[in-house]
Design an enzyme around this catalytic site. Structure first.
Site, PDB file in Angstrom:
ATOM      1  N   ASP A 324       0.829  -1.205   0.000  1.00  0.00           N
ATOM      2  CA  ASP A 324       0.000   0.000   0.000  1.00  0.00           C
ATOM      3  C   ASP A 324       0.867   1.261   0.000  1.00  0.00           C
ATOM      4  OD1 ASP A 324      -2.719   1.126   0.222  1.00  0.00           O
ATOM      5  OD2 ASP A 324      -1.999   1.870   2.161  1.00  0.00           O
ATOM      6  N   GLU A 353       1.581  -0.672  -4.980  1.00  0.00           N
ATOM      7  CA  GLU A 353       0.497   0.245  -5.365  1.00  0.00           C
ATOM      8  C   GLU A 353       1.125   1.579  -5.774  1.00  0.00           C
ATOM      9  OE1 GLU A 353      -3.384   2.710  -3.769  1.00  0.00           O
ATOM     10  OE2 GLU A 353      -1.693   2.284  -2.461  1.00  0.00           O
ATOM     11  N   ASP A 420     -10.913   1.468  -4.331  1.00  0.00           N
ATOM     12  CA  ASP A 420     -10.547   2.886  -4.352  1.00  0.00           C
ATOM     13  C   ASP A 420     -11.236   3.667  -5.460  1.00  0.00           C
ATOM     14  OD1 ASP A 420      -8.711   2.975  -2.205  1.00  0.00           O
ATOM     15  OD2 ASP A 420      -7.122   2.123  -3.445  1.00  0.00           O
TER      16      ASP A 420
END
Length: 581
Positions: A324, A353, A420
């Site tokens: 992340d 990410e 997201d």
């Protein structure tokens, strides 16, 4: 010949070892400027005996440039090289130092790839090339053990809000593995499962503990074992950029301030820790006070997090990590992370990410791949937003393919929506034909495709938190036609290796139009992908060898007449064709 546009440099995505015996070379030139390019290559120690001209092919094109490429297997793993550039009758040689009309007599001024050292080869996990991922948001996928429910749990299927809970857990995932196997899924990506206060769990309280609302370590181990027995890999989310406000070291700093032994675990600008005019006095993810940024350069923090990464691979048998906010963590941490993870499991998948160009992380010393949002944007801009025509889409893909070493593109994590973003069906305004068209592009592209949970049965949803709805398990409320479509396209991808690791060549890409066709080729296998991104019926014509072709999605045969294949496609239609034998 526009020499100012010509570019090459050793290493990075321009000259790299694809495997332990193959070097890939690339060169950029102005679009449609060069007619032929050759690599002038040989071994520096036996130059006269080994030098040769190796033809390069136009591997990709964008709106400004052509990208030429070739693969070379040097006998002794080392290479001296330059380039011969041709534009019609004009001919120029390119060395590391200059452009010249004279053929270089000696190799001393040429580029050099010194040696293919095995330790330097960017090696990615082979299984990812064949993977079809499915993203699960655990709190909303399925409820399996009601005894684990949070105290304020709501009835399943209610309206998602930022801070409400519906009781999804790991047992619920185990209870529905048949659904995933039936669909054809062979890899799962879970958003965070470790103890945290929120429903999304990106505010970690304890990295060594499965969140009690999801289960415990034994539940996770059972889930991983059950997945592995079905041939399904498991990827967990590592939130190492920041912790949560209830993470014990952060609580200690909140209580003791500068006297805390953990004060250097975080990036504090001013004590005491507080929020001034909406901005915390310590660094955070975004400006969220409950997500303090971890100082990954601190030796204690690094040791703690690297132990976490190793522990869950060894203890639970997971198959890798999704990282992340990976671009906000220092590069050296990720280099050390890779060493630890690959030692624990050399076949582990390391996925960062990152939403933008990511070359710095894809050189073989950090990540195997990144979440391929430039691909996401290209597909959505073409199919959904209609801001790209077919030619623009082809250019966007060409630019993306030229950015990274081939092995990184072969395991790129391709997605169209996630926790997201708004859901794909909502982005398509409920038009399932356009949704399917976007999915066809996803499943016929290099890299590993990922389905966001529920897309396959018609769940919609806007921006977070609406995109995090509860999974619908009532068969009467599921779109089974959509499920059958995803099931079929997954099966076709698995049947055709060229769709996974074959080359990509655009055959039709209309300027100011919606007709698109490209070929995926691997060895003798050629697959033609035809797309009509228009609300009207259109016929697409391509040059094609063979007498007849078959659409692998519906079995329909299309004859090729005098080397030309004409395929009529309905509105937002598509075809995946292989030669009929």
């Amino acid at each position: 010949m526009l020499l100012e546009a010509i570019y090459h440099r050793p290493k990075l995505n321009w000259a790299y070892a694809y495997d332990h015996e193959t070097i890939h070379l690339r060169l950029r030139a102005k679009k449609n400027d060069l007619t032929h390019v050759y690599a002038f290559a040989g071994d520096k120690y036996i130059w006269d005996q080994s030098k040769e001209l190796i033809p390069m092919a136009k591997a990709a094109t964008d709106e400004l440039f052509d990208y030429w490429a070739c693969a070379i297997k040097p006998s002794y793993r080392r290479l001296k090289y330059g380039f011969l550039l041709q534009s019609g009758e004009e001919q120029i040689w390119m060395t590391e130092r200059e452009f010249t009309k004279e053929r270089p007599p000696l190799p001393d001024r040429l580029f050099e790839f010194p040696y293919i050292n095995p330790a330097d080869v960017f090696t990615v996990p082979e299984w990812v090339k064949d993977a079809v991922f499915y993203q699960i948001f655990p709190e909303r996928f399925a409820k399996g053990d009601a005894s684990l429910d949070p105290k304020d749990v709501l009835p399943w299927g209610g309206e998602p809000e930022r801070f409400n809970f519906f009781g999804g857990d790991l047992q619920g995932v185990m209870d529905h593995l048949d659904h995933l196997s039936e669909l054809g899924i062979n890899a799962l990506y879970f958003t965070p499962i470790f103890e945290a206060t929120t429903n999304h769990k990106y505010d970690t309280a304890d990295y060594m503990k499965v969140d009690p609302h999801f289960g415990d370590t034994e539940t996770l181990k059972k889930l991983v074992k059950a997945c592995h027995e079905r041939g399904i890999r498991v990827l967990l989310d590592a939130v190492f950029n920041h912790s949560g406000k209830t993470f014990a070291p952060f609580v200690d700093v909140l209580e003791k301030g500068e006297q805390s032994r953990y004060k250097d675990w975080f990036v504090v600008r001013e004590f005491p820790l507080q929020v001034k005019d909406g901005v915390p006095t310590y660094d955070t993810f975004s400006f969220e006070p409950h997500m303090p940024k971890l100082n990954t350069e601190n030796p204690e923090v690094k040791e703690y997090l690297l132990n976490v990464a190793e522990y869950w691979i060894k203890e639970a048998g997971i198959d890798g990590w999704r990282l992340d906010v990976a671009n906000e963590v220092d590069h050296q941490f990720w280099r050390d992370f890779r060493k630890v993870v690959k030692k624990a499991n050399p076949d582990a998948y390391i996925l960062g990410e990152i939403w933008h160009e990511s070359s710095s992380w894809l050189q073989g010393d950090q990540f195997d791949a990144v979440m391929n949002y430039p691909f996401t944007d290209a597909v959505l801009d073409f199919v959904v937003r209609r801001t790209l025509d077919a030619e623009d889409f082809a250019h966007a893909i060409g630019k993306q393919l030229a950015r990274y070493p081939q092995q990184a593109s072969e395991v790129a994590f391709n997605l169209l929506d996630s926790h997201d973003t708004p859901r794909l069906l909502t982005l398509c305004d409920g038009n399932k034909d356009r949704m399917k068209l976007a999915a066809v592009l996803l499943f016929t592209y290099s890299g590993t495709p990922c389905i966001y949970y529920g897309d396959e049965i018609g769940i919609d949803g806007g921006q977070d938190p609406d995109c995090r709805k509860c999974m619908e398990w009532n068969p009467d409320k599921q779109d089974r036609d959509l499920f059958a479509f995803y099931q079929k396209i997954i099966a076709v991808r698995k049947e055709l290796p060229a769709l996974r690791t074959g080359s990509i060549h655009f055959l039709v890409a209309e300027a100011q139009g919606s007709k698109l066709a490209f070929e995926r080729r691997l060895g003798e296998q050629a697959v033609l992908v035809l797309v009509n991104n228009d609300s009207m019926v259109q016929t697409i014509q391509v040059n094609a060898e063979g007498d007849a072709w078959i659409n692998r999605l519906d079995g329909k045969r299309w004859p090729a007449v005098s080397g030309t294949l004409s395929v009529k496609l309905p509105a937002y239609g598509y075809a995946i064709l292989t030669e009929a034998k």
